[in-house]
Design a protein around this motif. Structure first.
Motif, short mmCIF file in Angstrom:
data_model
loop_
_atom_site.label_atom_id
_atom_site.label_comp_id
_atom_site.label_asym_id
_atom_site.label_seq_id
_atom_site.Cartn_x
_atom_site.Cartn_y
_atom_site.Cartn_z
N ASP A 253 3.09 -7.27 -7.03
CA ASP A 253 2.36 -6.20 -5.94
C ASP A 253 3.39 -5.40 -5.32
N CYS A 257 3.40 -1.20 -5.49
CA CYS A 257 3.79 -0.30 -4.30
C CYS A 257 4.84 0.77 -4.61
N LYS A 258 5.75 0.13 -5.31
CA LYS A 258 7.13 1.11 -5.71
C LYS A 258 6.91 2.33 -6.42
N LEU A 262 1.49 6.69 -1.86
CA LEU A 262 0.40 6.20 -0.79
C LEU A 262 -1.14 6.49 -1.44
N ASN A 265 -2.05 4.67 -4.57
CA ASN A 265 -1.63 3.36 -4.54
C ASN A 265 -3.10 2.33 -4.64
N ALA A 268 -3.51 0.05 -1.36
CA ALA A 268 -3.13 0.84 -0.04
C ALA A 268 -4.56 0.92 0.62
N ALA A 303 0.27 0.16 2.79
CA ALA A 303 0.44 -0.41 1.35
C ALA A 303 0.98 -1.80 1.48
N ASN A 304 2.57 -1.88 1.03
CA ASN A 304 3.13 -3.19 1.08
C ASN A 304 3.32 -3.81 2.51
#
Length: 438
Positions: A253, A257-258, A262, A265, A268, A303-304
């Motif tokens: 996960d 995200c990397k 956004l 994603n 997100a 997100a993360n």
């Protein structure tokens, strides 16, 4: 001497650091009160449930809580809150309870400081004057529930076979006298073994991570990356409960995200922050894809943050806390018990309660990691109540309906007036021999 008659009504109060769950044992469910005195930006003060019934703007709330790091340290504030919980708001003559005619069951956090418990005993009898009184860790009240098969039902079993069909032959299990209770609450996550209907104090393990720390961690993260929300404890707590989840594949996960921005994603989500409008106060909520945004909307994109915040329950070292995660402290608690059969029995009767266990993915994550730490010959059975917040109160209500058992545990006001706090220490305390003789 003939025993004194048991009061006809029993009042059960689960005194959590964040919320109080209270009500008569005959009630189907408790009333939930914030365990806080709250002040709004316009300097109005709300006591307990007045926050929910009278407050219109939840921005910038300041809390004064009686609990500090899981210990009841401020009885001046707690007494004001208890007055409202026990006596009601005085709106009707039937509101509240009459302590002198009522048996009182109190659940407190595990590993409470002895001086805090002694102060509570004094308040219960000398300030409120309850007829009888029983104090215990909330984990003991969890153990008092009549656990049924549905508690341990996995999602796979429920999907494969309707619950009514799968449990109709064995709806109730024989109640075990041994339970391992994991309470992930506001101040901490505490593991409490109950062995032969007694709390095994030597096995209590505490992880200093709970809902408060997770909220503050999210508050700092959002304030650094997005908006300054350091003064918005209530709003950030709502964001945490609606947006965060426990990842069962954290590294994967995080890589997603990397890799994606956004906007693209898949993990997100957008949270519309609450605001005042001409039509009234608009609560915050997760924005759906079909929902049109308004010009004045403040949208927080997470997100993360969604899964990195609850991850500290499993890896406290991520935020420099030198403790083991939830599965490891469960294993540490079990390792304090010399008898292998008792350890296996605890693993077969493990129950999770507390608000942090409601995170999506928590059950799957803790099950897989705990399974890896469990001996091959042990049967691991984890119970997750439908309502982990009120489950301890439900156990207290069940205990309150067993008058003979409650009579053997409680202290009467007459006994307290004759023997003082020593009788409470004798019945409710932690005898050292109980920890040695297992």
């Amino acid at each position: 001497m003939a025993p004194q008659p048991q009061p006809t009504s029993v009042f059960v109060l689960d005194n959590g650091a964040s919320e109080i769950k209270a009500g008569l044992a005959s009630s189907p469910s408790p009333t939930i009160y914030p365990n806080a005195i709250t002040r709004s930006r316009d300097r109005r003060v709300f006591i307990a449930d007045e926050l929910y019934t009278q407050c219109k703007d939840f921005s910038g709330l300041v809390y004064r809580r009686p609990y500090e790091k899981g210990h009841l340290t401020n009885w001046e504030s707690e007494k004001v809150i208890w007055d409202r919980v026990i006596y009601g708001d005085g709106s009707s003559s039937s509101d509240g309870v009459r302590p002198e005619e009522t048996a009182f069951i109190l659940g407190e956090p595990s590993a409470q400081l002895p001086v805090c418990s002694a102060n509570t005993d004094q308040i219960v009898f000398e300030e409120y004057g309850f007829a009888t009184y029983f104090r215990c860790p909330s984990a003991f009240l969890v153990h008092e529930n009549d656990h049924n098969e549905a508690l341990y039902q996995t999602e796979e079993e429920t999907d494969a076979q309707p619950l009514a069909e799968s449990t109709k032959k064995n709806t109730k299990l024989l109640k075990s006298d041994t339970t391992l209770v994991i309470d992930s609450g506001y101040s901490a996550t505490v593991v409490t073994p109950i062995i032969e209907n007694k709390v095994y104090h030597a096995g209590i393990k505490r992880l200093n991570i709970g809902g408060k720390l997770l909220r503050n961690y999210l508050k700092e993260t959002i304030s650094y990356r997005h908006y300054n929300m350091m003064d918005e404890s209530y709003i950030v707590n709502e964001i945490k409960e609606h947006c965060c989840y426990v990842s069962t594949k954290f590294a994967a996960d995080l890589e997603i995200c990397k890799k994606f921005s956004l906007a693209k994603n898949p993990l997100a989500i957008e949270y519309v922050l609450p605001r005042a409008s001409a039509s009234g106060f608009r609560a915050g909520h997760v924005r759906t894809k079909s929902e049109a945004s308004e010009p004045d909307d403040q949208i927080l994109v997470l997100a993360n943050e969604r899964f990195s915040i609850p991850e500290v329950l499993f890896h406290p070292s991520d935020i420099d806390i030198a403790q083991a995660g939830v599965p490891e402290i469960i294993a540490q608690s079990l390792n304090t018990i010399p008898d292998r059969d008792v350890r296996n029995l605890l693993l077969a009767n493990t129950v999770f309660v507390g608000g942090s266990t409601k995170f999506e993915g928590f059950k799957e994550r803790v099950s897989s990691e705990l399974q890896a730490l469990t001996p091959d010959d042990a049967f691991l059975r984890l119970g997750f109540p439908d309502d982990p917040i009120t489950y301890a109160w439900q156990g207290g209500a069940r205990l309150g309906q067993q008058k003979a058992r409650l009579r053997s545990l409680q202290v009467t006001k007459k006994e307290y007036m004759e023997y003082g706090s020593n009788i409470c220490l004798q019945k409710f305390g932690r005898p050292a021999k109980d920890d040695r003789e297992l």
